[in-house]
Design a protein around this motif. Sequence first.
Motif, short mmCIF file in Angstrom:
data_model
loop_
_atom_site.label_atom_id
_atom_site.label_comp_id
_atom_site.label_asym_id
_atom_site.label_seq_id
_atom_site.Cartn_x
_atom_site.Cartn_y
_atom_site.Cartn_z
N PRO A 158 0.84 -1.20 0.00
CA PRO A 158 0.00 0.00 0.00
C PRO A 158 0.88 1.25 0.00
N ASP A 207 20.48 -0.89 4.18
CA ASP A 207 20.27 0.16 5.17
C ASP A 207 19.30 -0.23 6.29
N ILE A 208 18.49 -1.28 6.07
CA ILE A 208 17.64 -1.73 7.17
C ILE A 208 18.23 -3.02 7.73
N GLU A 209 18.69 -2.94 8.93
CA GLU A 209 19.27 -4.08 9.65
C GLU A 209 20.35 -4.81 8.87
N VAL A 237 20.37 -5.97 6.07
CA VAL A 237 19.86 -7.06 5.24
C VAL A 237 19.88 -6.60 3.78
N ALA A 256 19.01 -5.93 0.11
CA ALA A 256 17.80 -5.85 -0.70
C ALA A 256 18.20 -5.29 -2.06
N PHE A 295 18.65 -3.31 21.21
CA PHE A 295 18.64 -3.57 19.76
C PHE A 295 19.92 -3.05 19.13
N LEU A 328 18.46 1.31 13.84
CA LEU A 328 17.01 1.12 13.84
C LEU A 328 16.61 -0.29 13.39
N SER A 329 15.51 -0.77 13.92
CA SER A 329 15.02 -2.10 13.58
C SER A 329 13.99 -2.01 12.47
N ARG A 330 13.71 -3.16 11.84
CA ARG A 330 12.69 -3.22 10.79
C ARG A 330 11.32 -2.80 11.34
N TYR A 331 11.10 -3.06 12.61
CA TYR A 331 9.81 -2.69 13.22
C TYR A 331 9.66 -1.17 13.27
N VAL A 335 11.17 0.91 11.32
CA VAL A 335 11.03 1.42 9.96
C VAL A 335 9.60 1.18 9.45
N GLN A 367 1.96 -0.87 6.97
CA GLN A 367 3.05 -1.56 6.27
C GLN A 367 3.48 -2.81 7.02
N ILE A 398 11.52 -6.50 5.34
CA ILE A 398 12.54 -5.58 4.84
C ILE A 398 12.45 -5.41 3.32
N LEU A 448 9.59 -3.20 2.53
CA LEU A 448 9.82 -1.82 2.98
C LEU A 448 10.74 -1.07 2.02
#
Lengths: 208, 718
Positions: A55, A185-187, A189, A191, B22, B159-162, B164, B176, B180, B183
Amino acid sequence: MSTPPALVDRLKEKAGLVSAVVASVASMDEAIAYVADVCANKEACQILASGCDAPLSDTAEALCETKQQKIVCAPDLPEEDVAKLTALCQERGIAVITKGMRGRLGGIDIAVTMAAAGIAETGTVVVRSTDEEVRLATMIAETHIALLPESAIVADSYDFEPTLVSWMGEPNYTAFITGPSRTADIERVLALGVHGPLEMHILILEGK
Amino acid sequence: MQDAANLSEYRKQLREALENEFQREALDKFAVAYRTSRANAFAGIDAPELINEIAVAKDEAVDHLMELYEEFKRHAEAAGTKVHLAATAREANEIIAAIAKENGVRTIVKSKSMTAEETHLNDHLEAQGLEVTETDLGEWIIQLRHEGPTHMVMPAIHLSRYQVADLFTEVTRKKQDVDIQKLVKVARRELRPKYCQADMGISGANFAIAATGSIGIITNEGNGRLTTTLPRVHVALAGIDKLAPTLHDALRIIKCLPKNATGQNLTSYVTWITGAVPCAVGPEGKKVHHVVFVDNGRLAMAKDPLFKQALRCIRCGACANVCPIYRLVGGHKYGHVYIGAIGLVATYFFHGRDKAKNLVQNCLNCGACKAVCAAGIDLPTMIKEVHARIQDEEGHPLYSSAAGMVLKNRTLFHTMLKSARVMQKPVAGGGYLRHLPMFLFKDHDFRALPAIADEAFRDRWEKIRPRVAKADIKVALFSGCVQDFVYPEQMEAAVAVIASKPGVAMEYPMGQSCCGLPLMMMGEKKAGRELAAHNMNAIDAAGFDYIVTLCASCASYLKHGYQRLFADDPAMAYKAAQFAHRVMDFSSFVHDVLGMDQEAFTGPSKDVTYHAPCHLCRGLGVTEAPRELLRDAGLNYLPAAEEDVCCGFGGTFSVKFPELSKELLHKKINNLKATGATAMATDCPGCIMQIRGGFEHEGTTFEVRHVAEYLAARLKRG
């Protein structure tokens, strides 16, 4: 003088390590057939898989709706090759364009461009992108296919330095491209496909 | 963005950061993974040689920044680029705002630029009513959160995925998923319209090539290419230190930067832009192109003999990656804008004394940053120098100048230590200070502190000194304070080992005092020089072949620190060099010079692990000698994880930041225990004090000894 096979292998190995798909083709015709196949076999709208199910805010949604049909953009291929590609694609309901990328910023399926050089050390292709269409096509497309003449493969970036310096004598935009667009850039991981292509293919034109 | 008013407020912030589980876990994982991925990335490459080439080339460029600027400007302007030089951060921001105004710009997209963070460019532009959107995923996330980066290349690593997912839910006003991959795609599609609408793109520049007037930008996401392509105006902002004479200089740095930053061979994109390139929506089909260089103190720094080195920095962030403190507290507390070791230095120059004064004290001097730096910058020395300069500017704290006064007077210092021995009687037991009134040491109750020995080494020397009839090698022993007064048995063990080889004459010059490292750690440079001169006088280097010490920290400081202290005084510099050339650590002396091997030792096998002292493995580059000696002595050496990561002692550091010292000690102890051994050797009495005290405090039986003690106990009696 032919390119040492070890150099070709090294480029393949290094590009593979960064998630690029590398294949050798015997002729330009084979390369064109490869492009048409990749596009035909691709999900009807890969953009869906790359986030259309997520979304989004209304502005972002609106931009995506500009795309109707599968599109291949070939901004810098020789004219006769574009003609061949167009013929092949037409049969499969795929549009081939060579310009007008600013009207397609929501996304296209494939960009197929020439590569001016390959750098084996890092699995990199060098794309002359002074033409804005080349720049945009290789960023907006979900899949970028670069056609790399075998003889244009060099061992490392220093070997390509004199050429790039000569280009820099006038307004110029050159890209070293190593695999698809990526982020961690996120954790941390990995992508693929953040702002640019989700897939990168290198087709090595044998004997060229 | 660290901005505590004083040290106690800063320590409070650090304690809060330690509770961020974290972040701690994320940074721990990264620190461990980075070690391997960096090593893999550099496999088959002579990294030290590459780093040295970068350092030499950067130094050369830094000496000629203005000439390079003129050359860049000439070429870039010929290709249609306008080039600016801003003296200050504010001026740079104003130049960019003016470019926006004259081009009727309303919206701006930005790709990542640390220099723009330095000048607080977004704040300035937003205050003019301009809409600025960061397009690097990490930068966009922190922009939406209204915070600064916590790492130079991974700005949102904290920062964590949560977090974000919550943030993106807020931004899109649609729920959302915490996924990851999804996102990232949301960001891709939310940001795409921003590029389409933007009138101006702002980027940084990793390189500005003088010979051609080109800029080079390194990115992974490709946002740099869109930012510099879609809008009709492009402004690149760069520190003037980013000027490089030729493309070759840039290519050389690219061979190192991504590998050193994250262990990546090369980033997905390297973009080279020369001049005003075609742009369909620009005037006459061309891009309006500007390059803004910012001085902000760099040109003056380039003339500072010590700090010009800081301008070598290529912003890879590796100094944070390996910093044991960064790993504990993260970038918001370990930097103001620039993060990690280089941040501790840069903050003072770019953001002022007030922002730097607490930060700069938070350094273990472990040297991990220096060892990993892509440009070979001597970061620990610069951090200490910034500290010293701040103290000279603001006045020295009482405890610090008092320490300077005491330490530079050997008689006074040693008398105090001997009185302490008498005073400690009520609390000393079994070699440790027990029953201390802990309300006086509230934050220090994480390790047992040793008692001062009944008899100092200097008082035992005459009784134990070996008499050598014919001396082939003349050795001066340097004990350091800890082994002299706390652990004299380690010195005695060393004397026994060395004496087992015939022909080695040992002296213990009585005038020697503290090496002076604690003063350097406290920013007491002047007293430190006096103390160094005192020691060089007490031990006449010309009369000895070697000056041997069992303390890695003393050894490293005597060898490298003294020469730095007197670099500007030719007469003393000669003496310092003469002295330094003779300094050697115990393990290297026994292994390399005396050539002792398994023939010399006997005894049953036993599992022993090892802790590599910072000042031995990085300070002196000694890694194999102690490990081989342990094996030669018949011990079964079991390597520990992160063997070369600091134990958290750091001399006065552990007194100033006990909460951090405690965490580092805890990690060290866990790694040692995980080997399965119940004994550990090392080459530094400071590390022994810390680690032994940690085991003692938690009540674990674990033998912690100096390599010399293991060797002495296993000498073949002949």
